[in-house]
Design an enzyme around this catalytic site. Structure first.
Site, PDB file in Angstrom:
ATOM      1  N   LEU A   1      42.337   3.235 -26.580  1.00  0.00           N
ATOM      2  CA  LEU A   1      42.658   3.907 -25.318  1.00  0.00           C
ATOM      3  C   LEU A   1      43.683   5.003 -25.546  1.00  0.00           C
ATOM      4  O   LEU A   1      44.202   5.591 -24.592  1.00  0.00           O
ATOM      5  CB  LEU A   1      43.205   2.892 -24.314  1.00  0.00           C
ATOM      6  CG  LEU A   1      42.393   1.612 -24.144  1.00  0.00           C
ATOM      7  CD1 LEU A   1      43.045   0.697 -23.120  1.00  0.00           C
ATOM      8  CD2 LEU A   1      40.966   1.939 -23.721  1.00  0.00           C
TER       9      LEU A   1
ATOM     10  N   GLU B   1      34.234  13.498 -18.717  1.00  0.00           N
ATOM     11  CA  GLU B   1      34.505  14.907 -19.026  1.00  0.00           C
ATOM     12  C   GLU B   1      33.506  15.443 -20.048  1.00  0.00           C
ATOM     13  O   GLU B   1      33.331  16.658 -20.171  1.00  0.00           O
ATOM     14  CB  GLU B   1      35.931  15.079 -19.539  1.00  0.00           C
ATOM     15  CG  GLU B   1      36.986  15.032 -18.453  1.00  0.00           C
ATOM     16  CD  GLU B   1      36.942  16.250 -17.535  1.00  0.00           C
ATOM     17  OE1 GLU B   1      37.083  17.375 -18.015  1.00  0.00           O
ATOM     18  OE2 GLU B   1      36.746  16.054 -16.321  1.00  0.00           O
TER      19      GLU B   1
ATOM     20  N   ASP C   1      50.605   5.449 -34.687  1.00  0.00           N
ATOM     21  CA  ASP C   1      50.221   6.741 -34.130  1.00  0.00           C
ATOM     22  C   ASP C   1      48.828   7.072 -34.623  1.00  0.00           C
ATOM     23  O   ASP C   1      48.550   6.943 -35.822  1.00  0.00           O
ATOM     24  CB  ASP C   1      51.222   7.801 -34.610  1.00  0.00           C
ATOM     25  CG  ASP C   1      51.145   9.066 -33.769  1.00  0.00           C
ATOM     26  OD1 ASP C   1      50.018   9.532 -33.509  1.00  0.00           O
ATOM     27  OD2 ASP C   1      52.211   9.570 -33.387  1.00  0.00           O
ATOM     28  N   LEU C   2      47.971   7.486 -33.702  1.00  0.00           N
ATOM     29  CA  LEU C   2      46.595   7.825 -34.096  1.00  0.00           C
ATOM     30  C   LEU C   2      46.547   9.016 -35.038  1.00  0.00           C
ATOM     31  O   LEU C   2      45.553   9.231 -35.718  1.00  0.00           O
ATOM     32  CB  LEU C   2      45.740   8.130 -32.864  1.00  0.00           C
ATOM     33  CG  LEU C   2      45.056   6.967 -32.177  1.00  0.00           C
ATOM     34  CD1 LEU C   2      43.952   7.495 -31.285  1.00  0.00           C
ATOM     35  CD2 LEU C   2      44.475   5.989 -33.176  1.00  0.00           C
TER      36      LEU C   2
ATOM     37  N   GLN D   1      48.079   3.562 -18.305  1.00  0.00           N
ATOM     38  CA  GLN D   1      47.508   2.830 -17.168  1.00  0.00           C
ATOM     39  C   GLN D   1      46.482   1.783 -17.636  1.00  0.00           C
ATOM     40  O   GLN D   1      46.586   0.589 -17.313  1.00  0.00           O
ATOM     41  CB  GLN D   1      46.814   3.815 -16.218  1.00  0.00           C
ATOM     42  CG  GLN D   1      45.917   3.157 -15.185  1.00  0.00           C
ATOM     43  CD  GLN D   1      45.091   4.153 -14.378  1.00  0.00           C
ATOM     44  OE1 GLN D   1      45.479   4.495 -13.278  1.00  0.00           O
ATOM     45  NE2 GLN D   1      43.963   4.609 -14.920  1.00  0.00           N
TER      46      GLN D   1
ATOM     47  N   SER E   1      45.514  12.707 -22.747  1.00  0.00           N
ATOM     48  CA  SER E   1      44.445  12.534 -21.761  1.00  0.00           C
ATOM     49  C   SER E   1      44.467  13.542 -20.616  1.00  0.00           C
ATOM     50  O   SER E   1      43.635  13.453 -19.714  1.00  0.00           O
ATOM     51  CB  SER E   1      44.495  11.114 -21.197  1.00  0.00           C
ATOM     52  OG  SER E   1      45.671  10.953 -20.438  1.00  0.00           O
TER      53      SER E   1
ATOM     54  N   THR F   1      34.429   9.534 -22.050  1.00  0.00           N
ATOM     55  CA  THR F   1      34.798  10.036 -20.712  1.00  0.00           C
ATOM     56  C   THR F   1      33.700  10.845 -20.049  1.00  0.00           C
ATOM     57  O   THR F   1      32.919  11.519 -20.729  1.00  0.00           O
ATOM     58  CB  THR F   1      36.060  10.922 -20.833  1.00  0.00           C
ATOM     59  OG1 THR F   1      36.173  11.732 -19.664  1.00  0.00           O
ATOM     60  CG2 THR F   1      35.987  11.858 -22.021  1.00  0.00           C
TER      61      THR F   1
ATOM     62  N   ALA G   1      45.156   8.546 -26.364  1.00  0.00           N
ATOM     63  CA  ALA G   1      44.673   9.926 -26.297  1.00  0.00           C
ATOM     64  C   ALA G   1      45.699  10.809 -25.610  1.00  0.00           C
ATOM     65  O   ALA G   1      46.548  10.334 -24.849  1.00  0.00           O
ATOM     66  CB  ALA G   1      43.372  10.013 -25.507  1.00  0.00           C
TER      67      ALA G   1
ATOM     68  N   LYS H   1      36.904  14.721 -27.435  1.00  0.00           N
ATOM     69  CA  LYS H   1      36.284  13.442 -27.062  1.00  0.00           C
ATOM     70  C   LYS H   1      34.808  13.397 -27.468  1.00  0.00           C
ATOM     71  O   LYS H   1      34.249  12.329 -27.698  1.00  0.00           O
ATOM     72  CB  LYS H   1      36.430  13.209 -25.551  1.00  0.00           C
ATOM     73  CG  LYS H   1      37.827  12.760 -25.140  1.00  0.00           C
ATOM     74  CD  LYS H   1      38.032  11.279 -25.456  1.00  0.00           C
ATOM     75  CE  LYS H   1      39.342  10.743 -24.908  1.00  0.00           C
ATOM     76  NZ  LYS H   1      39.521   9.300 -25.212  1.00  0.00           N
TER      77      LYS H   1
ATOM     78  N   TYR I   1      40.122  19.052 -24.566  1.00  0.00           N
ATOM     79  CA  TYR I   1      40.136  17.587 -24.450  1.00  0.00           C
ATOM     80  C   TYR I   1      38.714  17.038 -24.581  1.00  0.00           C
ATOM     81  O   TYR I   1      38.451  16.126 -25.374  1.00  0.00           O
ATOM     82  CB  TYR I   1      40.737  17.190 -23.092  1.00  0.00           C
ATOM     83  CG  TYR I   1      40.486  15.757 -22.693  1.00  0.00           C
ATOM     84  CD1 TYR I   1      41.235  14.724 -23.242  1.00  0.00           C
ATOM     85  CD2 TYR I   1      39.490  15.439 -21.763  1.00  0.00           C
ATOM     86  CE1 TYR I   1      40.995  13.401 -22.880  1.00  0.00           C
ATOM     87  CE2 TYR I   1      39.250  14.131 -21.397  1.00  0.00           C
ATOM     88  CZ  TYR I   1      40.002  13.115 -21.956  1.00  0.00           C
ATOM     89  OH  TYR I   1      39.754  11.814 -21.603  1.00  0.00           O
TER      90      TYR I   1
END
Ligand code: GDD
Length: 338
Positions: free
Chosen positions: A72, A121, A50-51, A4, A76, A119, A74, A147, A143
């Site tokens: 961006l 979170e 790829d990360l 997104q 997620s 984030t 992740a 992060k 997650y």
């Protein structure tokens, strides 16, 4: 770039005249719908990477030599991270390190600015209301813990190597491009399907949690603004308005003229269809579907299924974006009704 935020950010940067290089992860079911419309744009380039694969990061950073990197990428989904914690730690935690190290080892520190998608979170079991940049973190999922590493390694590289590396601490941001398993799309899709007679009821997890939802388009503008600052720093991006999942459901049904009423508690909580504002329903959905829904007055349209509960939940998020407003001049343009 297939997510997104990636697709909205790519659009924004292309509008500003950037050459945009997007990274795509190879998989057997590649999802590229969100960037299909950018296909053929001569300033938009896609690369496999790829990360979880340092080599691919080094290859891309060394060949592109970017002015700005927006990380961006992740895993997620908070609930899914409980099922794939090691993978999540690798992509969402170590992945950030791989980007920072690539920039450092390739001697690109003076050239390349880095945005890290942090984030809300991170606040998890909130230590302060509302949450701002100085609020202590208390992550509540694999997650969020991954992060947390991403956040601090970004700060550490900024301080240790004078990198222009910044965190955007973004609160939930939604749009029609949001993945369908996140709560806003799950609800809006279910409301549409119930209106059209394609689904009887939607089963939800925790109805009492509260989120500060903004529009993803507003939030990618903030990412961009963060990297245009002379000095790197960390910014909360939020609307300052919080809403329960229960109220979000009510508001979503109200959009098509349907009033629902919640009854019961915990796993036995349900919402029944109470009333239809027929004028609104006909305008938004169509007369052809009205008879069908009329017969459903008194029926349960929302239930709770504990499979959607998280082992540890983040109950309340509400952000204070004063720093972004004053330093970046950032304001959200969309509100919940848009
Ligand atoms: N997905 C989902 N499905 N969530 C539900 C459901 C359901 O059926 N029922 C209730 N919820 C509650 C969740 O428990 C959570 O409290 C809230 O709805 C929002 O869930 P999500 O939309 O899945 O988002 P999130 O808040 O967990 O995480 C998103 O926002 C973060 C920013 O704060 C993700 O985009 C994260 O990647 C992002 O960091």
């Amino acid at each position: 770039v297939t997510g997104q935020d990636g697709s909205y950010l790519a659009e924004l940067l292309l509008e500003k005249g950037y050459e945009v290089h997007g990274m795509v992860r190879r998989s057997s079911t590649e999802k590229r719908e969100r960037i299909e419309h950018l296909n053929g744009n001569e300033h938009f380039h896609l690369h496999y990477g790829d990360l979880a694969d340092s080599m691919s990061i080094v290859r891309l950073v060394s060949t592109i030599r970017p002015d700005e990197i927006y990380n961006l990428a992740a895993m997620s989904h908070v609930k899914v991270s409980f099922d794939t914690p090691e993978y999540t730690a690798n992509a969402d935690g170590l992945g950030v390190l791989r980007i920072l190290e690539a920039v450092r080892l390739l001697n690109l520190i003076p050239k390349t600015r880095i945005y890290q998608a942090s984030t809300s979170e991170l606040y998890g079991l909130v230590q302060e209301v509302p949450q701002k940049e100085t609020t202590p973190f208390y992550p509540r999922s694999p997650y969020a813990v991954a992060k947390l590493y991403g956040y601090w390694i970004t700060v550490n590289y900024r301080e240790a190597y004078k990198m222009h590396a910044s965190n955007g601490i973004l609160f939930n941001h939604e749009s029609p491009l949001r993945g369908e398993t996140f709560v806003t799309r799950k609800v809006t899709r279910a409301v549409s399907r119930i209106a059209l007679g394609m689904q009887k009821k939607v089963y939800m997890g925790n109805l009492s949690s509260k989120r500060d939802w903004g529009h993803a388009k507003d939030y990618v503008r903030a990412m961009y603004a963060i990297l245009q600052q002379d000095e790197p720093s960390d910014f909360v991006i939020a609307t300052g308005i919080t809403t329960t999942i229960r109220d979000f459901l009510k508001m979503a049904f109200a959009e098509i003229g349907v009033e629902i009423i919640f009854k019961g508690e915990n796993v036995n909580e349900v919402a029944v269809l109470n009333y239809i504002d027929e004028k609104v329903f006909i305008e938004r959905v169509g007369e052809a579907y009205l008879d069908n829904l009329r017969k459903r007055i008194g029926d349960e349209v929302v239930g709770v299924d504990p499979q959607y509960f998280r082992p540890t939940e983040v109950d309340l998020l509400i952000g204070d974006a004063t720093k972004a407003r004053t330093r970046l001049g950032w304001e959200p343009k969309f509100d919940l009704a848009a």
